[in-house]
Design a protein around this motif. Structure first.
Motif, PDB file in Angstrom:
ATOM      1  N   ARG A 261       0.854  -1.187   0.000  1.00  0.00           N
ATOM      2  CA  ARG A 261       0.000   0.000   0.000  1.00  0.00           C
ATOM      3  C   ARG A 261       0.892   1.239   0.000  1.00  0.00           C
ATOM      4  O   ARG A 261       1.711   1.425   0.893  1.00  0.00           O
ATOM      5  CB  ARG A 261      -0.911   0.020   1.219  1.00  0.00           C
TER       6      ARG A 261
ATOM      7  N   SER B  55       1.191   5.487  -0.230  1.00  0.00           N
ATOM      8  CA  SER B  55       0.487   6.741   0.057  1.00  0.00           C
ATOM      9  C   SER B  55       1.231   7.880  -0.627  1.00  0.00           C
ATOM     10  O   SER B  55       2.434   8.044  -0.420  1.00  0.00           O
ATOM     11  CB  SER B  55       0.444   7.008   1.560  1.00  0.00           C
TER      12      SER B  55
ATOM     13  N   GLN C   4      -8.936  17.875 -11.613  1.00  0.00           N
ATOM     14  CA  GLN C   4      -8.512  16.478 -11.515  1.00  0.00           C
ATOM     15  C   GLN C   4      -7.032  16.425 -11.874  1.00  0.00           C
ATOM     16  O   GLN C   4      -6.628  16.933 -12.916  1.00  0.00           O
ATOM     17  CB  GLN C   4      -9.318  15.599 -12.468  1.00  0.00           C
TER      18      GLN C   4
ATOM     19  N   LEU D 233      -3.165   7.048 -11.649  1.00  0.00           N
ATOM     20  CA  LEU D 233      -3.758   7.556 -10.420  1.00  0.00           C
ATOM     21  C   LEU D 233      -4.445   8.875 -10.710  1.00  0.00           C
ATOM     22  O   LEU D 233      -3.906   9.711 -11.426  1.00  0.00           O
ATOM     23  CB  LEU D 233      -2.686   7.771  -9.346  1.00  0.00           C
ATOM     24  N   ASP D 234      -5.616   9.056 -10.131  1.00  0.00           N
ATOM     25  CA  ASP D 234      -6.354  10.294 -10.319  1.00  0.00           C
ATOM     26  C   ASP D 234      -6.737  10.879  -8.970  1.00  0.00           C
ATOM     27  O   ASP D 234      -7.368  10.204  -8.152  1.00  0.00           O
ATOM     28  CB  ASP D 234      -7.620  10.055 -11.147  1.00  0.00           C
ATOM     29  N   PHE D 235      -6.334  12.119  -8.748  1.00  0.00           N
ATOM     30  CA  PHE D 235      -6.752  12.874  -7.576  1.00  0.00           C
ATOM     31  C   PHE D 235      -7.970  13.693  -7.982  1.00  0.00           C
ATOM     32  O   PHE D 235      -7.966  14.318  -9.047  1.00  0.00           O
ATOM     33  CB  PHE D 235      -5.649  13.841  -7.118  1.00  0.00           C
ATOM     34  N   SER D 236      -8.995  13.720  -7.141  1.00  0.00           N
ATOM     35  CA  SER D 236     -10.140  14.586  -7.409  1.00  0.00           C
ATOM     36  C   SER D 236      -9.735  16.036  -7.150  1.00  0.00           C
ATOM     37  O   SER D 236      -8.597  16.316  -6.782  1.00  0.00           O
ATOM     38  CB  SER D 236     -11.324  14.181  -6.533  1.00  0.00           C
TER      39      SER D 236
ATOM     40  N   LYS E 154      -4.198  16.827  -0.818  1.00  0.00           N
ATOM     41  CA  LYS E 154      -4.994  15.600  -0.839  1.00  0.00           C
ATOM     42  C   LYS E 154      -4.047  14.420  -0.702  1.00  0.00           C
ATOM     43  O   LYS E 154      -2.911  14.458  -1.162  1.00  0.00           O
ATOM     44  CB  LYS E 154      -5.749  15.449  -2.155  1.00  0.00           C
ATOM     45  N   VAL E 155      -4.534  13.354  -0.079  1.00  0.00           N
ATOM     46  CA  VAL E 155      -3.761  12.127   0.099  1.00  0.00           C
ATOM     47  C   VAL E 155      -4.470  11.010  -0.651  1.00  0.00           C
ATOM     48  O   VAL E 155      -5.691  10.871  -0.566  1.00  0.00           O
ATOM     49  CB  VAL E 155      -3.629  11.763   1.595  1.00  0.00           C
ATOM     50  N   LEU E 156      -3.707  10.229  -1.387  1.00  0.00           N
ATOM     51  CA  LEU E 156      -4.244   9.097  -2.121  1.00  0.00           C
ATOM     52  C   LEU E 156      -3.476   7.849  -1.715  1.00  0.00           C
ATOM     53  O   LEU E 156      -2.240   7.868  -1.692  1.00  0.00           O
ATOM     54  CB  LEU E 156      -4.109   9.328  -3.630  1.00  0.00           C
ATOM     55  N   GLN E 157      -4.210   6.793  -1.365  1.00  0.00           N
ATOM     56  CA  GLN E 157      -3.583   5.498  -1.077  1.00  0.00           C
ATOM     57  C   GLN E 157      -4.029   4.513  -2.143  1.00  0.00           C
ATOM     58  O   GLN E 157      -5.178   4.540  -2.582  1.00  0.00           O
ATOM     59  CB  GLN E 157      -4.028   4.964   0.288  1.00  0.00           C
ATOM     60  N   PHE E 158      -3.108   3.663  -2.560  1.00  0.00           N
ATOM     61  CA  PHE E 158      -3.455   2.626  -3.520  1.00  0.00           C
ATOM     62  C   PHE E 158      -2.628   1.388  -3.223  1.00  0.00           C
ATOM     63  O   PHE E 158      -1.525   1.465  -2.691  1.00  0.00           O
ATOM     64  CB  PHE E 158      -3.264   3.105  -4.966  1.00  0.00           C
TER      65      PHE E 158
END
Length: 135
Positions: free
Chosen positions: A38, A40, A53, A73-76, A84-88
């Motif tokens: 995972r 971040s 976006q 990866l797409d951030f809104s 903004k934080v995105l986890q994948f």
């Protein structure tokens, strides 16, 4: 006392964090219960305008330096000066099996009407992991 309160409300709002750059930080790589990894990523919009976006084309490399996986990866929407934080999750890929996360392209950092901006030129990169992160 009334004067002090009026003066407090009349003070300008503190400026947002506007650097003219898009800061991307690979913040953490954690193993998942199914043996995956995972990741971040923190994105901070240092531009003077919101991004509706933010798209990232990324490539993960294995420990041998070979291309392993392509990611999108797409951030809104990210308002100006905001984060903004995105986890994948990379299913079936342990964090130890990754050597590098490459940013292949950055998309949608400006409205389509603006044609003289190349989004990758606006990046300010940071990394807090053992995985190499960059362009």
């Amino acid at each position: 006392m009334l004067t002090l309160i009026s003066a407090t409300f009349a003070m300008p709002v503190q400026a947002q964090d506007v650097s003219g750059k898009i800061r991307l930080e690979l913040n953490q790589a954690q193993p998942t219960q199914d043996g995956g990894c995972r990741l971040s990523i923190i994105a901070t919009n240092g531009l003077e305008r919101p991004m509706n976006q933010l798209g990232l084309e990324m490539v993960a490399f294995n420990k041998d330096g070979l291309v392993d996986q392509f990611l999108r990866l797409d951030f809104s929407r990210i308002s100006a000066g905001k984060t903004k934080v995105l986890q994948f999750d990379l299913a079936g890929k342990s964090c130890e099996s990754l050597s590098r996360l490459h940013i292949n392209d950055v998309l949608n950092c400006v409205p389509p009407s603006i044609t003289d901006v190349y989004c990758p030129d606006l990046l300010d990169l940071a990394n807090r992991t053992a995985i190499e992160f960059g362009d």
